[in-house]
Scaffold this motif. Structure first.
Motif, PDB file in Angstrom:
ATOM      1  N   GLY A  15      51.043  37.847  34.372  1.00 37.65           N
ATOM      2  CA  GLY A  15      49.593  37.987  34.304  1.00 37.65           C
ATOM      3  C   GLY A  15      48.964  38.250  35.657  1.00 37.65           C
ATOM      4  N   PHE A  16      49.515  37.666  36.702  1.00 41.70           N
ATOM      5  CA  PHE A  16      48.977  37.911  38.038  1.00 41.70           C
ATOM      6  C   PHE A  16      49.177  39.362  38.451  1.00 41.70           C
ATOM      7  CE2 PHE A  16      49.787  33.252  38.279  1.00 41.70           C
ATOM      8  CZ  PHE A  16      48.482  32.864  38.494  1.00 41.70           C
ATOM      9  N   PHE A  17      50.328  39.925  38.108  1.00 44.81           N
ATOM     10  CA  PHE A  17      50.561  41.335  38.412  1.00 44.81           C
ATOM     11  C   PHE A  17      49.605  42.224  37.614  1.00 44.81           C
ATOM     12  CE2 PHE A  17      54.553  39.616  40.007  1.00 44.81           C
ATOM     13  CZ  PHE A  17      54.747  40.382  41.151  1.00 44.81           C
ATOM     14  N   ALA A  18      49.386  41.879  36.350  1.00 46.91           N
ATOM     15  CA  ALA A  18      48.461  42.661  35.523  1.00 46.91           C
ATOM     16  C   ALA A  18      47.050  42.623  36.106  1.00 46.91           C
ATOM     17  CB  ALA A  18      48.466  42.122  34.090  1.00 46.91           C
ATOM     18  N   VAL A  19      46.637  41.461  36.567  1.00 40.69           N
ATOM     19  CA  VAL A  19      45.308  41.309  37.149  1.00 40.69           C
ATOM     20  C   VAL A  19      45.174  42.120  38.436  1.00 40.69           C
ATOM     21  CG1 VAL A  19      43.810  39.657  38.348  1.00 40.69           C
ATOM     22  CG2 VAL A  19      44.752  39.090  36.104  1.00 40.69           C
ATOM     23  N   GLN A  20      46.152  42.004  39.329  1.00 33.05           N
ATOM     24  CA  GLN A  20      46.055  42.737  40.594  1.00 33.05           C
ATOM     25  C   GLN A  20      46.067  44.249  40.365  1.00 33.05           C
ATOM     26  OE1 GLN A  20      49.244  43.226  43.520  1.00 33.05           O
ATOM     27  NE2 GLN A  20      48.024  41.997  44.957  1.00 33.05           N
ATOM     28  N   ASN A  21      46.894  44.691  39.437  1.00 28.21           N
ATOM     29  CA  ASN A  21      46.957  46.124  39.146  1.00 28.21           C
ATOM     30  C   ASN A  21      45.614  46.661  38.663  1.00 28.21           C
ATOM     31  OD1 ASN A  21      49.645  46.331  39.867  1.00 28.21           O
ATOM     32  ND2 ASN A  21      50.395  46.035  37.774  1.00 28.21           N
ATOM     33  N   ASP A  22      44.892  45.874  37.879  1.00 29.43           N
ATOM     34  CA  ASP A  22      43.639  46.334  37.285  1.00 29.43           C
ATOM     35  C   ASP A  22      42.458  46.117  38.231  1.00 29.43           C
ATOM     36  OD1 ASP A  22      41.980  47.439  35.450  1.00 29.43           O
ATOM     37  OD2 ASP A  22      42.345  45.993  33.855  1.00 29.43           O
ATOM     38  N   VAL A  23      42.372  44.935  38.825  1.00 29.41           N
ATOM     39  CA  VAL A  23      41.246  44.612  39.712  1.00 29.41           C
ATOM     40  C   VAL A  23      41.366  45.360  41.037  1.00 29.41           C
ATOM     41  CG1 VAL A  23      40.086  42.763  40.971  1.00 29.41           C
ATOM     42  CG2 VAL A  23      40.879  42.361  38.630  1.00 29.41           C
ATOM     43  N   GLY A  24      42.600  45.544  41.518  1.00 29.74           N
ATOM     44  CA  GLY A  24      42.813  46.230  42.782  1.00 29.74           C
ATOM     45  C   GLY A  24      43.046  45.267  43.926  1.00 29.74           C
ATOM     46  N   LEU A  25      43.286  45.823  45.101  1.00 32.57           N
ATOM     47  CA  LEU A  25      43.581  45.030  46.295  1.00 32.57           C
ATOM     48  C   LEU A  25      42.300  44.667  47.043  1.00 32.57           C
ATOM     49  CD1 LEU A  25      46.626  47.028  47.737  1.00 32.57           C
ATOM     50  CD2 LEU A  25      46.677  45.018  46.239  1.00 32.57           C
ATOM     51  N   GLY A  26      42.412  43.601  47.828  1.00 31.68           N
ATOM     52  CA  GLY A  26      41.344  43.257  48.755  1.00 31.68           C
ATOM     53  C   GLY A  26      40.077  42.738  48.131  1.00 31.68           C
ATOM     54  N   ARG A  27      40.155  42.139  46.951  1.00 30.66           N
ATOM     55  CA  ARG A  27      38.969  41.573  46.307  1.00 30.66           C
ATOM     56  C   ARG A  27      38.908  40.076  46.538  1.00 30.66           C
ATOM     57  NH1 ARG A  27      36.427  45.525  43.418  1.00 30.66           N
ATOM     58  NH2 ARG A  27      34.685  44.150  43.944  1.00 30.66           N
ATOM     59  N   HIS A  28      37.745  39.498  46.285  1.00 33.99           N
ATOM     60  CA  HIS A  28      37.535  38.067  46.478  1.00 33.99           C
ATOM     61  C   HIS A  28      38.373  37.261  45.491  1.00 33.99           C
ATOM     62  CE1 HIS A  28      35.395  34.186  46.659  1.00 33.99           C
ATOM     63  NE2 HIS A  28      34.983  34.585  47.846  1.00 33.99           N
ATOM     64  N   GLU A  29      38.762  36.066  45.922  1.00 36.55           N
ATOM     65  CA  GLU A  29      39.578  35.205  45.072  1.00 36.55           C
ATOM     66  C   GLU A  29      38.934  34.966  43.712  1.00 36.55           C
ATOM     67  OE1 GLU A  29      40.556  30.484  45.083  1.00 36.55           O
ATOM     68  OE2 GLU A  29      41.036  31.549  46.950  1.00 36.55           O
ATOM     69  N   GLU A  30      37.608  34.824  43.689  1.00 37.49           N
ATOM     70  CA  GLU A  30      36.931  34.538  42.425  1.00 37.49           C
ATOM     71  C   GLU A  30      37.083  35.689  41.429  1.00 37.49           C
ATOM     72  OE1 GLU A  30      34.844  32.222  39.653  1.00 37.49           O
ATOM     73  OE2 GLU A  30      35.891  31.726  41.520  1.00 37.49           O
ATOM     74  N   ALA A  31      37.145  36.913  41.931  1.00 34.39           N
ATOM     75  CA  ALA A  31      37.340  38.059  41.026  1.00 34.39           C
ATOM     76  C   ALA A  31      38.687  37.951  40.325  1.00 34.39           C
ATOM     77  CB  ALA A  31      37.253  39.366  41.819  1.00 34.39           C
ATOM     78  N   TYR A  32      39.722  37.625  41.082  1.00 31.48           N
ATOM     79  CA  TYR A  32      41.053  37.466  40.480  1.00 31.48           C
ATOM     80  C   TYR A  32      41.078  36.272  39.520  1.00 31.48           C
ATOM     81  CZ  TYR A  32      42.525  40.679  44.198  1.00 31.48           C
ATOM     82  OH  TYR A  32      42.664  41.755  45.038  1.00 31.48           O
ATOM     83  N   HIS A  33      40.375  35.208  39.897  1.00 28.42           N
ATOM     84  CA  HIS A  33      40.351  34.011  39.043  1.00 28.42           C
ATOM     85  C   HIS A  33      39.731  34.336  37.680  1.00 28.42           C
ATOM     86  CE1 HIS A  33      40.249  29.516  38.588  1.00 28.42           C
ATOM     87  NE2 HIS A  33      39.392  29.869  37.645  1.00 28.42           N
ATOM     88  N   GLY A 103      53.180  14.523  39.566  1.00 29.52           N
ATOM     89  CA  GLY A 103      54.350  15.357  39.812  1.00 29.52           C
ATOM     90  C   GLY A 103      54.425  16.522  38.845  1.00 29.52           C
ATOM     91  N   GLY A 104      55.456  17.339  39.031  1.00 28.69           N
ATOM     92  CA  GLY A 104      55.660  18.462  38.131  1.00 28.69           C
ATOM     93  C   GLY A 104      55.880  19.749  38.884  1.00 28.69           C
ATOM     94  N   LEU A 105      55.696  20.866  38.177  1.00 26.83           N
ATOM     95  CA  LEU A 105      55.946  22.197  38.711  1.00 26.83           C
ATOM     96  C   LEU A 105      54.634  22.852  39.099  1.00 26.83           C
ATOM     97  CD1 LEU A 105      57.757  24.720  39.189  1.00 26.83           C
ATOM     98  CD2 LEU A 105      57.434  25.254  36.766  1.00 26.83           C
ATOM     99  N   GLY A 106      54.625  23.498  40.282  1.00 23.33           N
ATOM    100  CA  GLY A 106      53.451  24.220  40.739  1.00 23.33           C
ATOM    101  C   GLY A 106      53.800  25.634  41.152  1.00 23.33           C
ATOM    102  N   LEU A 107      52.862  26.543  40.948  1.00 19.62           N
ATOM    103  CA  LEU A 107      52.986  27.926  41.408  1.00 19.62           C
ATOM    104  C   LEU A 107      51.875  28.190  42.415  1.00 19.62           C
ATOM    105  CD1 LEU A 107      53.609  29.860  38.049  1.00 19.62           C
ATOM    106  CD2 LEU A 107      55.304  28.892  39.606  1.00 19.62           C
ATOM    107  N   LEU A 108      52.258  28.575  43.610  1.00 20.26           N
ATOM    108  CA  LEU A 108      51.309  28.936  44.655  1.00 20.26           C
ATOM    109  C   LEU A 108      51.293  30.458  44.735  1.00 20.26           C
ATOM    110  CD1 LEU A 108      49.423  27.838  46.834  1.00 20.26           C
ATOM    111  CD2 LEU A 108      51.380  27.736  48.391  1.00 20.26           C
ATOM    112  N   VAL A 109      50.147  31.043  44.407  1.00 20.96           N
ATOM    113  CA  VAL A 109      50.052  32.486  44.202  1.00 20.96           C
ATOM    114  C   VAL A 109      49.103  33.100  45.229  1.00 20.96           C
ATOM    115  CG1 VAL A 109      49.501  34.310  42.541  1.00 20.96           C
ATOM    116  CG2 VAL A 109      50.388  32.102  41.733  1.00 20.96           C
ATOM    117  N   ASN A 110      49.545  34.162  45.898  1.00 23.22           N
ATOM    118  CA  ASN A 110      48.681  34.888  46.820  1.00 23.22           C
ATOM    119  C   ASN A 110      48.451  36.301  46.291  1.00 23.22           C
ATOM    120  OD1 ASN A 110      47.139  35.684  48.968  1.00 23.22           O
ATOM    121  ND2 ASN A 110      48.822  35.783  50.436  1.00 23.22           N
ATOM    122  N   MET A 111      47.180  36.606  45.995  1.00 22.10           N
ATOM    123  CA  MET A 111      46.799  37.922  45.491  1.00 22.10           C
ATOM    124  C   MET A 111      46.331  38.841  46.607  1.00 22.10           C
ATOM    125  SD  MET A 111      47.162  37.353  42.160  1.00 22.10           S
ATOM    126  CE  MET A 111      46.199  38.573  41.279  1.00 22.10           C
ATOM    127  N   GLY A 112      46.368  38.369  47.857  1.00 26.53           N
ATOM    128  CA  GLY A 112      45.728  39.090  48.943  1.00 26.53           C
ATOM    129  C   GLY A 112      46.582  40.104  49.657  1.00 26.53           C
TER     130      GLY A 112
END
Length: 266
Positions: A15-33, A103-112
């Motif tokens: 889903g993160f790849f789908a979002v970046q592909n559609d929204v584009g690069l260099g956008r604000h974090e809130e746009a990706y959210h 505890g548990g599993l976390g994903l740290l994601v950078n869209m930038g």
């Protein structure tokens, strides 16, 4: 744990790849959210956006943490949009969320960057212990000062009993300040003080400490390997503020260290 949840995490990452592909690069974090919220809704995935995680001390709210997403009530996702590699501060933020949720599993994601970067982290709360050294107060502190000192001790023990250790400094400060208030103590946070050199005032700035009841300096760190820096810092601040008593505290990764400090007021 990564292998057990591999299918879920791969689906989330797609889903993160789908979002970046559609929204584009260099956008604000809130746009990706906001775009990711639309994507998970389209996929009918059990993903919550910014669910509140309150941390309490004796029933009093100290701080509320808001992870970006929680999936299947098991996987924490923290999203960034930074034009650089993610570093320790972002990782600590993710671990705060995992720590708060037990505890548990976390994903740290950078869209930038030009390609989505994902780091997986698993957090299992380790065994912890507490060490205390009050020897510098022995046979010296008395009366009202002793009552205040014992209240500070009780406040620190309350934080440890409620939450152990392992949080970042920002979260730890909120827990300690709330516990001090629960114990009826007034606190001045980061008092201003002048810096002098050969009797010349060269600067005025905030000191990285708390002043409790106008008598005690409390220095606080988190994730340090030992308490030596706090001891030195506390003694320096005691001298600067001309106060008699101090407490150096380190909420390390697996150990709470508390040391009493003493300064002979001029």
């Amino acid at each position: 744990m990564d292998l057990v949840r591999r299918a879920e995490t791969e689906r989330l990452i797609s889903g993160f790849f789908a979002v970046q592909n559609d929204v584009g690069l260099g956008r604000h974090e809130e746009a990706y959210h906001q775009a990711y919220k639309i994507w998970v809704a389209e996929q009918s995935l059990p993903v919550l956006s910014k669910p509140p995680v309150p941390l309490l001390v004796a029933g009093r709210e100290a701080i509320v943490l808001y992870p970006d997403f929680v999936a299947w009530d098991q996987i924490v996702l923290e999203m960034k949009a930074l034009p650089r590699l993610l570093g320790p501060s972002e990782e600590l933020q993710l671990f705060d969320y995992l720590r708060a949720r037990g505890g548990g599993l976390g994903l740290l994601v950078n869209m930038g960057l030009d390609r989505v970067h994902v780091e997986r982290r698993v957090y299992d709360p380790p065994p912890t212990h507490m060490s205390e050294d009050w020897s510098h107060w022995a046979n010296e502190i008395a009366d009202k000062d002793r009552e205040i000192g014992m209240a500070i001790r009780d406040a620190l023990r309350l934080v440890y009993d409620s939450h152990r250790t392992g949080y970042s400094l920002a979260v730890t400060e909120k827990l300690v300040l709330t516990s001090l208030a629960v114990n009826g103590l007034t606190v001045l946070v980061r008092p201003l003080a002048k810096a002098t050199f050969r009797q010349h005032m060269v600067h005025e700035s905030a000191l990285e400490c708390f002043v409790v009841e106008d008598r005690f300096v409390l220095t606080l760190t988190a994730h340090f390997g030992n308490n030596e820096f706090n001891n030195s810092l506390g003694l320096s601040y005691l001298r600067t503020l001309n106060l008699p008593w101090g407490v150096a505290v380190n909420f390390g990764r697996t150990q709470l260290q508390i040391n009493a400090l003493r300064f002979r007021v001029k």
